[in-house]
Design a protein around this motif. Structure first.
Motif, PDB file in Angstrom:
ATOM      1  N   PRO A  76     -21.051 -58.204  17.399  1.00  0.00           N
ATOM      2  CA  PRO A  76     -21.253 -57.522  16.120  1.00  0.00           C
ATOM      3  C   PRO A  76     -20.353 -56.286  16.056  1.00  0.00           C
ATOM      4  CG  PRO A  76     -23.226 -57.366  17.498  1.00  0.00           C
ATOM      5  CD  PRO A  76     -22.259 -58.231  18.221  1.00  0.00           C
ATOM      6  N   VAL A  77     -19.712 -56.087  14.910  1.00  0.00           N
ATOM      7  CA  VAL A  77     -18.712 -55.027  14.777  1.00  0.00           C
ATOM      8  C   VAL A  77     -19.354 -53.719  14.330  1.00  0.00           C
ATOM      9  CG1 VAL A  77     -16.601 -54.329  13.589  1.00  0.00           C
ATOM     10  CG2 VAL A  77     -16.938 -56.721  14.230  1.00  0.00           C
ATOM     11  N   VAL A  78     -18.971 -52.647  15.019  1.00  0.00           N
ATOM     12  CA  VAL A  78     -19.370 -51.294  14.652  1.00  0.00           C
ATOM     13  C   VAL A  78     -18.080 -50.487  14.495  1.00  0.00           C
ATOM     14  CG1 VAL A  78     -20.640 -49.223  15.319  1.00  0.00           C
ATOM     15  CG2 VAL A  78     -21.496 -51.474  15.993  1.00  0.00           C
ATOM     16  N   VAL A  79     -17.879 -49.922  13.295  1.00  0.00           N
ATOM     17  CA  VAL A  79     -16.710 -49.085  13.038  1.00  0.00           C
ATOM     18  C   VAL A  79     -17.183 -47.638  13.089  1.00  0.00           C
ATOM     19  CG1 VAL A  79     -14.861 -48.518  11.422  1.00  0.00           C
ATOM     20  CG2 VAL A  79     -15.681 -50.878  11.596  1.00  0.00           C
ATOM     21  N   LEU A  80     -16.606 -46.879  14.015  1.00  0.00           N
ATOM     22  CA  LEU A  80     -17.006 -45.485  14.225  1.00  0.00           C
ATOM     23  C   LEU A  80     -15.991 -44.566  13.550  1.00  0.00           C
ATOM     24  CD1 LEU A  80     -17.891 -45.837  18.012  1.00  0.00           C
ATOM     25  CD2 LEU A  80     -19.484 -45.738  16.082  1.00  0.00           C
ATOM     26  N   LEU A  81     -16.451 -43.711  12.653  1.00  0.00           N
ATOM     27  CA  LEU A  81     -15.567 -42.884  11.835  1.00  0.00           C
ATOM     28  C   LEU A  81     -15.686 -41.415  12.211  1.00  0.00           C
ATOM     29  CD1 LEU A  81     -16.555 -44.604   8.493  1.00  0.00           C
ATOM     30  CD2 LEU A  81     -14.570 -45.096   9.922  1.00  0.00           C
ATOM     31  N   HIS A  82     -14.569 -40.844  12.623  1.00  0.00           N
ATOM     32  CA  HIS A  82     -14.566 -39.420  12.956  1.00  0.00           C
ATOM     33  C   HIS A  82     -14.487 -38.590  11.684  1.00  0.00           C
ATOM     34  CE1 HIS A  82     -10.290 -38.688  12.059  1.00  0.00           C
ATOM     35  NE2 HIS A  82     -10.059 -39.890  12.569  1.00  0.00           N
ATOM     36  N   GLY A  83     -14.811 -37.329  11.791  1.00  0.00           N
ATOM     37  CA  GLY A  83     -14.726 -36.422  10.653  1.00  0.00           C
ATOM     38  C   GLY A  83     -13.768 -35.285  10.956  1.00  0.00           C
ATOM     39  N   PHE A  84     -13.575 -34.436   9.980  1.00  0.00           N
ATOM     40  CA  PHE A  84     -12.695 -33.288  10.126  1.00  0.00           C
ATOM     41  C   PHE A  84     -13.374 -32.248  10.998  1.00  0.00           C
ATOM     42  CE2 PHE A  84     -11.602 -28.995   8.759  1.00  0.00           C
ATOM     43  CZ  PHE A  84     -10.237 -29.010   8.934  1.00  0.00           C
TER      44      PHE A  84
END
Length: 152
Positions: A76-84
């Motif tokens: 199962p795919v998990v996309v981890l998004l960083h922030g500023f």
């Protein structure tokens, strides 16, 4: 071989990006309000010496997106998004933990970060959440991912 576009999925993803971004802003504001003289109430944490490498890249929409990937290709795919102002290394401990549980963790450098680049120098630059949402749609389409969980 053109594929049909699932407009409903794109609308849901774009709406989710807006809602998630708004939540992240409120969370950051709450953390700042909890702090005293610039300090937050979060406990200090030792920096990890691990790096998320190797970094891959793929043409997706208006960008060549650099990303790190770990875990089974069929998980199962998990996309981890960083922030500023952070980058993919915000997830240096999270991506391996998800992979160990059988997930395919994908951690992209968002537009304006790291080695992610615009394909055309004439493309207008924007940091709006809608632009980032479009980038994510283009990324999962380029990677041929049908379903993913987004976290940030």
């Amino acid at each position: 071989m053109p594929e049909t576009i699932d407009h409903r999925r794109r609308h849901i993803l774009a709406l989710g990006a807006v809602v998630t971004g708004g939540f992240a802003m409120k969370f950051d504001q709450a953390r700042a309000a909890d702090g005293v003289a610039g300090q937050t109430t979060l406990p200090p944490r030792a920096a990890s010496s691990r790096r998320l490498e190797p970094v891959r890249s793929i043409d997706a929409g208006v960008l060549n997106i650099a990303y790190y990937e770990e875990g089974p290709a069929d998980g199962p795919v998990v996309v981890l998004l960083h922030g500023f102002p952070y980058d993919i290394h915000s997830y240096v401990d999270v991506a391996p933990a998800l992979a160990a549980k059988g997930c395919r963790a994908i951690v992209p450098y968002l537009r304006g970060y790291g080695p992610t680049r615009f394909l055309d120098s004439a493309t207008p630059r924007s940091g709006e959440q809608a632009a980032v949402g479009a980038d994510l749609i283009a990324l999962i389409d380029a990677l041929r991912i049908k379903r993913a969980v987004f976290a940030g």
